[in-house]
Design an enzyme around this catalytic site. Structure first.
Site, short mmCIF file in Angstrom:
data_model
loop_
_atom_site.label_atom_id
_atom_site.label_comp_id
_atom_site.label_asym_id
_atom_site.label_seq_id
_atom_site.Cartn_x
_atom_site.Cartn_y
_atom_site.Cartn_z
N LYS A 132 0.82 -1.21 0.00
CA LYS A 132 0.00 0.00 0.00
C LYS A 132 0.85 1.27 0.00
O LYS A 132 0.38 2.32 -0.37
CB LYS A 132 -0.97 -0.03 1.17
CG LYS A 132 -1.98 -1.16 0.96
CD LYS A 132 -3.07 -1.20 1.96
CE LYS A 132 -4.10 -2.25 1.61
NZ LYS A 132 -3.67 -3.62 1.95
C1 LIG Z 1 -4.37 -4.68 1.58
C2 LIG Z 1 -3.64 -5.92 1.49
C3 LIG Z 1 -4.07 -6.97 0.66
C4 LIG Z 1 -5.36 -6.88 -0.12
O1 LIG Z 1 -5.30 -5.89 -1.13
P1 LIG Z 1 -6.65 -5.32 -1.77
O2 LIG Z 1 -6.22 -4.24 -2.68
O3 LIG Z 1 -7.46 -4.80 -0.61
O4 LIG Z 1 -7.33 -6.44 -2.45
C5 LIG Z 1 -3.29 -8.10 0.58
N1 LIG Z 1 -2.15 -8.23 1.29
C6 LIG Z 1 -1.71 -7.25 2.10
C7 LIG Z 1 -0.47 -7.46 2.87
C8 LIG Z 1 -2.43 -6.07 2.22
O5 LIG Z 1 -1.99 -5.11 3.02
#
Ligand SMILES: *Cc1c(COP(=O)(O)O)cnc(C)c1O
Length: 481
Positions: A132
């Site tokens: 993210k």
């Molecule tokens: C947020 C997240 C996900 C899922 O991603 P999305 O975009 O919400 O589908 C998977 N793995 C990790 C480590 C995350 O932080």
């Protein structure tokens, strides 16, 4: 902000597809907006999500021209048509450079071959060690630039199952034009995730625990956004993965992976550990723009509503099960609405109707809609035992530690048919999940320095909120200070 020269230059560099994208709501009843509009508002005023009216196109030559370029250059190329006149090419370049300067790897997202034809795209080298950071570190700088030029302030309100919140708080801390309020489900994020949110000292960031699961947090956020007078009075803005700017920032690593694999003809398949559907939708968006992607595989943990909807056409949320991959513990997957919009032939009224039924417990898609979804996505799931044995196996055989989310992806990736390269996205660093990884590997992952700081600092905690009204009051009192 508007510099025609920059835009023209960007269009010229892009080749055939040069255009200025505008955005419309998936529920069809909000006015179209430009990039600044989607950046600042997040959710459309009719409750829908913004999608491009038309996808810019990158032809084969434009994609091949990315060969040998830095991650930042590739990201600028991909972003230019989407930001349109919101930022000129030079300004965008500066924002992108500064967003990724703090990442630990010079490649930003190194690609490692895990097995013959199976690659790991490591997206966990940013400041909070999860993918993210790719979106939020850039989106925070975009917000800052736009607000500073307008002399405005906003309250960023979001819900997190762990990683979004920590990445948002890290990205925005200390930015004077922004107050950040992040709701998280009390007791359901890992200690490290909580500490990443509660230890920053900057007073403009607030991590707020809520009684309930992630879906409860997300429902509170949605209610406050849908309360238009409240939203306007407090100038609410979103950086949840529903914010289009996050999606477009994430598109860049799909391009970078294809370019680095030199896979212009042998199409690549991606496997994406999925919760809120933002990351995999970025892959879909990249394919819509012409990137040669063979297949996009949704990987879920035992919270497998997305597998079930592809199998049965019916989308009926269950109770959320807590797993060792908490960022995927979701039953209502917000960005899925964007995929539904495409599957419904971009019929906003149809999406509106489906979402109204979802509020009453669920909905069923018709045959054509299911067929369209299955053309765009495939899905696989991985249970808790399988996650542990995947982590253990990769550690034993390759000496690589996977976080539980990434392990879900690798497990599903091993079952992908076909002979093209398969890229599994590694979404977080194993050190963020020491219990699960330690249990599987027999030793705990080494803690990177940036995480050690978080473990050493004091937490600044906010009392747990019982529901919507508590959160509403919290935001009102912030403004009163
Ligand atoms: C947020 C997240 C996900 C899922 O991603 P999305 O975009 O919400 O589908 C998977 N793995 C990790 C480590 C995350 O932080």
């Amino acid at each position: 902000m508007v510099a025609d020269d920059g835009v023209l230059a960007a269009q010229a560099q892009m080749g055939a597809g040069g255009m200025n994208v505008t955005y419309r709501s998936t529920r069809g009843r909000a006015p179209d907006v430009d990039f600044e509009g989607v950046l600042l508002s997040g959710l459309a005023r009719d409750g829908g999500l913004y999608v491009p009216v038309k996808w810019p196109q990158f032809d084969g030559a434009a994609i091949r021209a990315m060969r040998g370029q830095s991650y930042e250059r590739i990201a600028c190329r991909v972003l230019e048509p989407f930001v349109g006149s919101g930022f000129d090419a030079a300004e965008l370049g500066t924002l992108v450079e500064s967003a990724y300067a703090g990442f630990a790897s010079p490649e930003r997202c190194p690609l490692a071959e895990l097995d013959q034809g199976l690659f790991l795209l490591e997206l966990h080298h940013g400041p909070t060690l999860a993918f993210k950071d790719f979106a939020l570190s850039l989106v925070a700088r975009m917000f800052n630039a736009v607000l500073a030029s307008r002399g405005e302030r906003v309250v960023i309100l979001g819900a997190t199952s762990g990683d979004t919140g920590s990445a948002a708080i890290d990205a925005f801390r200390g930015l004077p034009a922004v107050e950040v309020v992040i709701l998280y489900p009390e007791g359901r994020v890992s200690e490290i995730q909580r500490r990443q949110m509660t230890t920053p000292e900057e007073r403009n960031v607030h991590a707020v625990p809520v009684q309930g699961d992630f879906d409860v947090c997300q429902a509170i956020v949605k209610s406050l956004f849908n309360d238009l007078p409240f939203r306007d009075r407090h100038r609410l803005a979103a950086v949840n993965s529903i914010n289009w700017a996050r999606i477009v920032a994430q598109m860049a690593y799909y391009f970078a992976a294809v370019v680095r694999l030199d896979a212009f003809e042998r199409k690549v398949s991606f496997v994406v550990p999925t919760g809120n559907f933002g990351d995999i939708y970025a892959g879909y968006a990249a394919r819509q723009c012409g990137l040669p992607i063979e297949a996009l595989h949704i990987a879920t943990n035992r919270n497998d509503i997305l597998c079930r909807v592809l199998a049965t056409g019916s989308y009926c949320p269950d109770a959320v099960h807590a797993t060792m991959s908490p960022s995927m513990d979701i039953q209502v997957s917000s960005n899925f609405e964007r995929a539904l919009f495409a599957a419904c032939g971009e019929d906003g009224e149809r999406v509106r109707g489906l979402m109204a039924r979802l509020a009453d417990g669920g909905f069923a898609l018709d045959g054509a809609e299911v067929a369209s979804l299955r053309e765009d996505f495939q899905a696989g799931r991985c249970g808790e035992d399988e996650t542990l044995s995947e982590i253990a196996g990769v550690w034993r055989e390759r000496g690589v530690m996977l976080c539980p989310h990434s392990a879900v992806g690798v497990h599903v990736a091993r079952r992908v048919a076909g002979d093209g390269p398969v890229v599994a996205l590694a979404t977080a660093h194993p050190a963020k999940f020491p219990e699960a990884v330690g249990a599987a590997c027999g030793e705990t992952p080494a803690i990177p320095d940036r995480l050690q700081t978080v473990l050493d600092r004091n937490e600044r905690s906010v009392p747990c909120m019982a529901g919507l009204e508590d959160v509403r009051r919290f935001i009102e009192e912030l403004k009163a200070q």
